[in-house]
Design a protein around this motif. Sequence first.
Motif, PDB file in Angstrom:
ATOM      1  N   TYR A  88      11.447  20.484 -26.837  1.00 44.68           N
ATOM      2  CA  TYR A  88      11.286  20.535 -25.501  1.00 44.68           C
ATOM      3  C   TYR A  88      10.824  22.044 -25.005  1.00 44.68           C
ATOM      4  O   TYR A  88      11.745  22.563 -24.570  1.00 44.68           O
ATOM      5  CB  TYR A  88      11.994  19.868 -24.485  1.00 44.68           C
ATOM      6  N   VAL A  89       9.464  22.315 -25.111  1.00 45.37           N
ATOM      7  CA  VAL A  89       9.223  23.827 -24.883  1.00 45.37           C
ATOM      8  C   VAL A  89       8.108  23.935 -23.983  1.00 45.37           C
ATOM      9  O   VAL A  89       7.994  24.746 -22.940  1.00 45.37           O
ATOM     10  CB  VAL A  89       8.891  24.491 -26.291  1.00 45.37           C
ATOM     11  N   SER A  90       7.348  22.792 -23.845  1.00 45.03           N
ATOM     12  CA  SER A  90       6.096  22.738 -23.101  1.00 45.03           C
ATOM     13  C   SER A  90       6.446  21.756 -21.666  1.00 45.03           C
ATOM     14  O   SER A  90       7.256  21.080 -21.693  1.00 45.03           O
ATOM     15  CB  SER A  90       4.665  22.127 -23.681  1.00 45.03           C
ATOM     16  N   ASP A  91       5.743  22.223 -20.582  1.00 43.94           N
ATOM     17  CA  ASP A  91       5.807  21.315 -19.526  1.00 43.94           C
ATOM     18  C   ASP A  91       5.579  19.860 -19.593  1.00 43.94           C
ATOM     19  O   ASP A  91       6.433  19.048 -19.259  1.00 43.94           O
ATOM     20  CB  ASP A  91       4.958  21.803 -18.306  1.00 43.94           C
ATOM     21  N   LYS A  92       4.905  19.727 -20.528  1.00 43.89           N
ATOM     22  CA  LYS A  92       4.525  18.130 -20.651  1.00 43.89           C
ATOM     23  C   LYS A  92       5.391  17.514 -21.570  1.00 43.89           C
ATOM     24  O   LYS A  92       5.898  16.372 -21.164  1.00 43.89           O
ATOM     25  CB  LYS A  92       2.969  18.187 -21.626  1.00 43.89           C
ATOM     26  N   SER A  93       6.124  18.116 -22.474  1.00 44.16           N
ATOM     27  CA  SER A  93       7.154  17.443 -23.262  1.00 44.16           C
ATOM     28  C   SER A  93       8.335  17.561 -22.413  1.00 44.16           C
ATOM     29  O   SER A  93       8.994  16.442 -22.453  1.00 44.16           O
ATOM     30  CB  SER A  93       7.144  18.328 -24.568  1.00 44.16           C
ATOM     31  N   ILE A  94       8.517  18.362 -21.798  1.00 40.56           N
ATOM     32  CA  ILE A  94       9.709  18.562 -20.734  1.00 40.56           C
ATOM     33  C   ILE A  94       9.716  17.288 -19.882  1.00 40.56           C
ATOM     34  O   ILE A  94      10.736  16.560 -19.521  1.00 40.56           O
ATOM     35  CB  ILE A  94       9.994  19.606 -20.051  1.00 40.56           C
ATOM     36  N   LEU A  95       8.658  17.209 -19.198  1.00 43.40           N
ATOM     37  CA  LEU A  95       8.505  16.113 -17.979  1.00 43.40           C
ATOM     38  C   LEU A  95       8.409  14.875 -18.821  1.00 43.40           C
ATOM     39  O   LEU A  95       8.817  13.775 -18.119  1.00 43.40           O
ATOM     40  CB  LEU A  95       7.379  16.438 -17.312  1.00 43.40           C
ATOM     41  N   ALA A  96       7.939  14.704 -19.778  1.00 46.38           N
ATOM     42  CA  ALA A  96       7.985  13.328 -20.371  1.00 46.38           C
ATOM     43  C   ALA A  96       9.396  12.953 -20.630  1.00 46.38           C
ATOM     44  O   ALA A  96       9.650  11.761 -20.551  1.00 46.38           O
ATOM     45  CB  ALA A  96       7.044  13.418 -21.632  1.00 46.38           C
ATOM     46  N   GLN A  97      10.055  13.816 -21.332  1.00 43.59           N
ATOM     47  CA  GLN A  97      11.328  13.513 -21.793  1.00 43.59           C
ATOM     48  C   GLN A  97      12.195  13.431 -20.557  1.00 43.59           C
ATOM     49  O   GLN A  97      12.946  12.395 -20.363  1.00 43.59           O
ATOM     50  CB  GLN A  97      11.943  14.552 -22.613  1.00 43.59           C
ATOM     51  N   VAL A  98      11.956  14.009 -19.427  1.00 42.77           N
ATOM     52  CA  VAL A  98      12.826  13.709 -18.081  1.00 42.77           C
ATOM     53  C   VAL A  98      12.588  12.168 -17.569  1.00 42.77           C
ATOM     54  O   VAL A  98      13.211  11.538 -17.222  1.00 42.77           O
ATOM     55  CB  VAL A  98      12.442  14.880 -17.154  1.00 42.77           C
ATOM     56  N   GLU A  99      11.334  11.900 -17.496  1.00 44.58           N
ATOM     57  CA  GLU A  99      10.849  10.649 -16.959  1.00 44.58           C
ATOM     58  C   GLU A  99      11.687   9.483 -17.967  1.00 44.58           C
ATOM     59  O   GLU A  99      11.919   8.539 -17.393  1.00 44.58           O
ATOM     60  CB  GLU A  99       9.305  10.603 -17.241  1.00 44.58           C
ATOM     61  N   LYS A 100      11.516  10.027 -19.394  1.00 42.70           N
ATOM     62  CA  LYS A 100      11.922   8.778 -20.322  1.00 42.70           C
ATOM     63  C   LYS A 100      13.328   8.419 -19.823  1.00 42.70           C
ATOM     64  O   LYS A 100      13.724   7.270 -19.773  1.00 42.70           O
ATOM     65  CB  LYS A 100      11.809   9.288 -21.594  1.00 42.70           C
ATOM     66  N   MET A 101      14.295   9.458 -19.739  1.00 45.07           N
ATOM     67  CA  MET A 101      15.530   9.554 -19.679  1.00 45.07           C
ATOM     68  C   MET A 101      15.859   8.799 -18.169  1.00 45.07           C
ATOM     69  O   MET A 101      16.638   7.836 -18.307  1.00 45.07           O
ATOM     70  CB  MET A 101      16.408  10.922 -19.525  1.00 45.07           C
ATOM     71  N   MET A 102      15.095   9.173 -17.174  1.00 41.20           N
ATOM     72  CA  MET A 102      15.422   8.621 -15.984  1.00 41.20           C
ATOM     73  C   MET A 102      14.919   7.010 -15.796  1.00 41.20           C
ATOM     74  O   MET A 102      15.653   6.211 -15.304  1.00 41.20           O
ATOM     75  CB  MET A 102      14.423   9.234 -14.810  1.00 41.20           C
ATOM     76  N   VAL A 103      13.963   6.707 -16.516  1.00 39.46           N
ATOM     77  CA  VAL A 103      13.451   5.248 -16.691  1.00 39.46           C
ATOM     78  C   VAL A 103      14.530   4.643 -17.246  1.00 39.46           C
ATOM     79  O   VAL A 103      14.900   3.245 -17.280  1.00 39.46           O
ATOM     80  CB  VAL A 103      12.122   5.178 -17.446  1.00 39.46           C
ATOM     81  N   GLU A 104      15.176   5.179 -18.329  1.00 43.87           N
ATOM     82  CA  GLU A 104      16.091   4.560 -19.100  1.00 43.87           C
ATOM     83  C   GLU A 104      17.415   4.402 -18.361  1.00 43.87           C
ATOM     84  O   GLU A 104      18.420   3.586 -18.903  1.00 43.87           O
ATOM     85  CB  GLU A 104      16.179   5.196 -20.426  1.00 43.87           C
ATOM     86  N   GLY A 105      17.603   5.042 -17.364  1.00 46.22           N
ATOM     87  CA  GLY A 105      18.767   4.730 -16.706  1.00 46.22           C
ATOM     88  C   GLY A 105      19.870   5.985 -16.346  1.00 46.22           C
ATOM     89  O   GLY A 105      20.705   5.823 -15.863  1.00 46.22           O
ATOM     90  N   ALA A 106      19.330   7.183 -16.855  1.00 43.13           N
ATOM     91  CA  ALA A 106      20.069   8.306 -16.426  1.00 43.13           C
ATOM     92  C   ALA A 106      20.245   8.765 -15.060  1.00 43.13           C
ATOM     93  O   ALA A 106      19.655   8.808 -14.141  1.00 43.13           O
ATOM     94  CB  ALA A 106      19.737   9.553 -17.168  1.00 43.13           C
ATOM     95  N   SER A 107      21.741   9.151 -14.808  1.00 44.12           N
ATOM     96  CA  SER A 107      21.981   9.240 -13.285  1.00 44.12           C
ATOM     97  C   SER A 107      21.735  10.894 -13.222  1.00 44.12           C
ATOM     98  O   SER A 107      21.375  11.291 -11.973  1.00 44.12           O
ATOM     99  CB  SER A 107      23.630   8.772 -13.027  1.00 44.12           C
ATOM    100  N   PHE A 108      22.005  11.537 -14.188  1.00 39.58           N
ATOM    101  CA  PHE A 108      21.858  13.111 -14.291  1.00 39.58           C
ATOM    102  C   PHE A 108      21.059  13.447 -15.508  1.00 39.58           C
ATOM    103  O   PHE A 108      21.196  13.097 -16.550  1.00 39.58           O
ATOM    104  CB  PHE A 108      23.146  13.784 -14.138  1.00 39.58           C
ATOM    105  N   ILE A 109      20.257  14.601 -15.431  1.00 36.82           N
ATOM    106  CA  ILE A 109      19.711  15.321 -16.347  1.00 36.82           C
ATOM    107  C   ILE A 109      20.564  16.858 -16.650  1.00 36.82           C
ATOM    108  O   ILE A 109      20.511  17.478 -15.606  1.00 36.82           O
ATOM    109  CB  ILE A 109      18.212  15.372 -16.049  1.00 36.82           C
ATOM    110  N   ASP A 110      21.111  17.053 -17.572  1.00 36.40           N
ATOM    111  CA  ASP A 110      21.714  18.390 -17.892  1.00 36.40           C
ATOM    112  C   ASP A 110      20.818  19.214 -18.649  1.00 36.40           C
ATOM    113  O   ASP A 110      20.458  18.960 -19.739  1.00 36.40           O
ATOM    114  CB  ASP A 110      23.031  17.909 -18.794  1.00 36.40           C
ATOM    115  N   ILE A 111      20.401  20.282 -18.105  1.00 37.68           N
ATOM    116  CA  ILE A 111      19.507  21.234 -18.619  1.00 37.68           C
ATOM    117  C   ILE A 111      20.460  22.409 -19.240  1.00 37.68           C
ATOM    118  O   ILE A 111      21.059  23.247 -18.317  1.00 37.68           O
ATOM    119  CB  ILE A 111      18.548  21.622 -17.649  1.00 37.68           C
ATOM    120  N   GLY A 112      19.936  22.775 -20.409  1.00 39.10           N
ATOM    121  CA  GLY A 112      20.487  23.884 -20.984  1.00 39.10           C
ATOM    122  C   GLY A 112      19.666  24.786 -21.612  1.00 39.10           C
ATOM    123  O   GLY A 112      18.653  24.641 -22.380  1.00 39.10           O
ATOM    124  N   GLY A 113      19.978  26.156 -21.317  1.00 37.86           N
ATOM    125  CA  GLY A 113      18.821  27.300 -21.713  1.00 37.86           C
ATOM    126  C   GLY A 113      19.636  28.098 -22.964  1.00 37.86           C
ATOM    127  O   GLY A 113      18.928  29.247 -23.103  1.00 37.86           O
TER     128      GLY A 113
END
Length: 274
Positions: A34-59
């Motif tokens: 997950y390096v591009s905005d497109k891939s990051i936002l797509a993964q966030v949307e996927k996780m939220m649709v699937e039911g994630a209450s939180f998104i944990d971002i690590g750098g």
Amino acid sequence: MTINCKGQLIDLSTPKVMGILNVTPDSFYDGGRYVSDKSILAQVEKMMVEGASFIDIGGQSSKPNAAFVSVDEELSRMVPVVDAIVKNFPQALLSIDTFHSKVAATCIENGAAIINDISAGSLDPNMMETVARLQVPFIMMHMKGTPQTMKQLAHYEDLVKEVMFYFSQKVFQARQLGINDLIVDPGFGFAKTIAHNFELLQKLELFQLLELPVLAGISRKSMIYKTLETSAEHALNGTSVLNTLALAKGASILRVHDVKEAMECVTLWEAMQS
């Protein structure tokens, strides 16, 4: 049992799922994915649709012997990601996986909601005071040393007793500073052997004595794939098994790479309970 995230009370009496978003090149499972905005936002949307209450971002990768990342480098990785997610998914509750207080503060000020520190404030003396000032939930994990040294420090006389004592000290320090919302993470894989990890899971219900939510971060870790003689890529089924056991032992939050499957564990566990 609730935590306050940006004014929203999250009830943890029903277990919640935290989706992992690593924006690093070297994380043990999904590094560089997950390096591009497109891939990051797509993964966030996927996780939220699937039911994630939180998104944990690590750098910064925290796998054993991972390369250390400076504050400035971590900020350059994290801030644009936080900004993009907040802009596109303002309802998302973002957790910031960092042990740098400056990274934590900057990301919270840019719209994140939770600080998740693998060192529970041990690697940055300003972290707990920063959390107290920001008044956000604080996930405190047990670890000895650093990701670079922890493998050499996996020695205990009484594992659970020592981890519990560690948390009792950290909770006291946090309460003295006025931090209200605390979550404990026993730190599977951090300064622990595979046998230690299974002992922690076997006795996870003992952490209920702290009267705080417990986070279980088992997803695709070596305790699974080494035991099964496979790889992180093939450890999803094992992850689901151990996530279910963690729920049975009282875990309030499952931190996972695969949200859909973790939500299925929660749904089936809740159905059995009712």
